[in-house]
Write a protein that holds these residues in place. Sequence first.
Motif, PDB file in Angstrom:
ATOM      1  N   THR A 159       0.848  -1.187   0.000  1.00 28.99           N
ATOM      2  CA  THR A 159       0.000   0.000   0.000  1.00 28.99           C
ATOM      3  C   THR A 159       0.886   1.241   0.000  1.00 28.99           C
ATOM      4  OG1 THR A 159      -0.113   0.274   2.409  1.00 28.99           O
ATOM      5  CG2 THR A 159      -1.665  -1.294   1.404  1.00 28.99           C
ATOM      6  N   ARG A 160       0.266   2.395  -0.062  1.00 36.81           N
ATOM      7  CA  ARG A 160       1.033   3.644  -0.039  1.00 36.81           C
ATOM      8  C   ARG A 160       1.759   3.811   1.295  1.00 36.81           C
ATOM      9  NH1 ARG A 160      -2.919   8.418  -1.780  1.00 36.81           N
ATOM     10  NH2 ARG A 160      -1.014   9.588  -1.314  1.00 36.81           N
ATOM     11  N   GLU A 161       1.181   3.268   2.372  1.00 38.66           N
ATOM     12  CA  GLU A 161       1.786   3.391   3.691  1.00 38.66           C
ATOM     13  C   GLU A 161       2.859   2.340   3.957  1.00 38.66           C
ATOM     14  OE1 GLU A 161      -1.542   3.411   3.209  1.00 38.66           O
ATOM     15  OE2 GLU A 161      -1.686   5.602   3.353  1.00 38.66           O
ATOM     16  N   GLY A 162       2.798   1.222   3.231  1.00 33.14           N
ATOM     17  CA  GLY A 162       3.757   0.160   3.477  1.00 33.14           C
ATOM     18  C   GLY A 162       3.158  -1.203   3.198  1.00 33.14           C
ATOM     19  N   GLN A 163       3.579  -2.198   4.000  1.00 32.60           N
ATOM     20  CA  GLN A 163       3.124  -3.583   3.815  1.00 32.60           C
ATOM     21  C   GLN A 163       1.991  -3.898   4.787  1.00 32.60           C
ATOM     22  OE1 GLN A 163       6.469  -2.813   3.430  1.00 32.60           O
ATOM     23  NE2 GLN A 163       6.267  -3.292   1.252  1.00 32.60           N
ATOM     24  N   VAL A 164       0.905  -4.471   4.245  1.00 30.95           N
ATOM     25  CA  VAL A 164      -0.251  -4.868   5.051  1.00 30.95           C
ATOM     26  C   VAL A 164      -0.441  -6.370   4.892  1.00 30.95           C
ATOM     27  CG1 VAL A 164      -2.737  -4.621   5.424  1.00 30.95           C
ATOM     28  CG2 VAL A 164      -1.351  -2.623   4.781  1.00 30.95           C
ATOM     29  N   LEU A 165      -0.615  -7.067   6.019  1.00 30.40           N
ATOM     30  CA  LEU A 165      -0.760  -8.518   5.985  1.00 30.40           C
ATOM     31  C   LEU A 165      -1.997  -8.955   5.218  1.00 30.40           C
ATOM     32  CD1 LEU A 165       0.170  -9.293   9.692  1.00 30.40           C
ATOM     33  CD2 LEU A 165       1.404 -10.170   7.695  1.00 30.40           C
ATOM     34  N   THR A 166      -1.840  -9.992   4.408  1.00 32.30           N
ATOM     35  CA  THR A 166      -2.987 -10.652   3.779  1.00 32.30           C
ATOM     36  C   THR A 166      -3.567 -11.653   4.775  1.00 32.30           C
ATOM     37  OG1 THR A 166      -1.607 -12.414   2.900  1.00 32.30           O
ATOM     38  CG2 THR A 166      -1.903 -10.454   1.512  1.00 32.30           C
ATOM     39  N   GLU A 167      -4.639 -12.326   4.391  1.00 33.32           N
ATOM     40  CA  GLU A 167      -5.220 -13.344   5.267  1.00 33.32           C
ATOM     41  C   GLU A 167      -4.202 -14.447   5.542  1.00 33.32           C
ATOM     42  OE1 GLU A 167      -9.112 -16.339   5.421  1.00 33.32           O
ATOM     43  OE2 GLU A 167      -9.006 -14.724   3.933  1.00 33.32           O
ATOM     44  N   ALA A 168      -3.462 -14.854   4.515  1.00 33.23           N
ATOM     45  CA  ALA A 168      -2.419 -15.869   4.705  1.00 33.23           C
ATOM     46  C   ALA A 168      -1.322 -15.351   5.629  1.00 33.23           C
ATOM     47  CB  ALA A 168      -1.833 -16.279   3.358  1.00 33.23           C
ATOM     48  N   GLY A 169      -1.000 -14.073   5.495  1.00 28.06           N
ATOM     49  CA  GLY A 169       0.012 -13.477   6.356  1.00 28.06           C
ATOM     50  C   GLY A 169      -0.424 -13.430   7.808  1.00 28.06           C
ATOM     51  N   GLU A 170      -1.689 -13.094   8.039  1.00 27.39           N
ATOM     52  CA  GLU A 170      -2.225 -13.064   9.403  1.00 27.39           C
ATOM     53  C   GLU A 170      -2.129 -14.441  10.047  1.00 27.39           C
ATOM     54  OE1 GLU A 170      -3.205 -10.652  11.233  1.00 27.39           O
ATOM     55  OE2 GLU A 170      -3.821  -8.971   9.966  1.00 27.39           O
ATOM     56  N   ALA A 171      -2.480 -15.477   9.273  1.00 24.92           N
ATOM     57  CA  ALA A 171      -2.425 -16.841   9.809  1.00 24.92           C
ATOM     58  C   ALA A 171      -0.991 -17.233  10.157  1.00 24.92           C
ATOM     59  CB  ALA A 171      -3.021 -17.822   8.804  1.00 24.92           C
ATOM     60  N   LEU A 172      -0.045 -16.866   9.282  1.00 24.46           N
ATOM     61  CA  LEU A 172       1.349 -17.204   9.539  1.00 24.46           C
ATOM     62  C   LEU A 172       1.897 -16.419  10.718  1.00 24.46           C
ATOM     63  CD1 LEU A 172       3.897 -18.743   8.679  1.00 24.46           C
ATOM     64  CD2 LEU A 172       4.427 -16.816   7.151  1.00 24.46           C
TER      65      LEU A 172
END
Length: 299
Positions: free
Chosen positions: A54-67
């Motif tokens: 995103t413009r602000e940086g990296q935002v977790l995806t659903e897979a990222g949240e699980a990991l």
Amino acid sequence: MQANDWSDLQAFLAIARAGQLARAAAAMKVDATTMGRRLRRLEARLGATLFEQTREGQVLTEAGEALLAQVEAMAIAAAGIGEGAGAGGGLSGTLRISVSEGFGSAFLPRHIPAFAEAHPRLTLDLVASSGFLSLSKREADIAVTLSRPKAGPVIARKLSDYALRLYASPAYLAEAGQPERPADLAQGHRLVGYIPDLLYDPVLRYLDEVHPGLTATLRSSSINAQHRLITAGGGIGVLPCFIGDGDPGLVPLLPERRILRSFWLVTHKDTHNLARVRAGKDWLADAVQRHREVLLPPA
């Protein structure tokens, strides 16, 4: 898993906590290219995209949240192993404490040498600034905040109340006169205080409690800068008593207008039982208990 999996997972965890790849790279003392390579390698191995850009940086995806939940548990376990390995020689590793600028510069330093002598293998990071690091993002192990957190995976308890009052320098009072009542501050006096739109906590709004409608004309986001301004004869301002009473160059004013605030001791619920965190909490509580009169002098 391959031998380099843990370094890739550490990179992922750092990015998740920092919210930006560049900040995460700086925290891990590697370049952003290396961090990006580790992240791409991990995503390729898992067959999943872990962040959205995103413009602000990296935002977790659903897979990222699980990991993230799994990797944080691994990091906590690894921290516990590290403490156990150093048990024969006492605590080891790094303890990072986030505190307000005034508390960190005027109260805590005199108590740190004893803590360091008791735990010679432990590195202590004291982050004393206008604002606090995030425990939720694991930016710090302990925070001493000015108000109780309203949300987040944290455990909070009151550390101590503390008092504040008005101070001025003798030179300023010789020039402008000494106020006899709060209303006198509204006429013929310069007031020192915070910049309203840069307050990092609403509890820092003091002047309305002294007298309604008072506003500062010499302003700073730093309590240490305010202290220096008052000492230099800039005007009258509110300081914690553990700063103002310790400065022989300041005169306390209007004792009936004492202001009370609180410090809160905050830890993350997942790490509050780590040995180094427990040691830090006990040390802070002991220092405050033994020197309560400095924080909260008799009225």
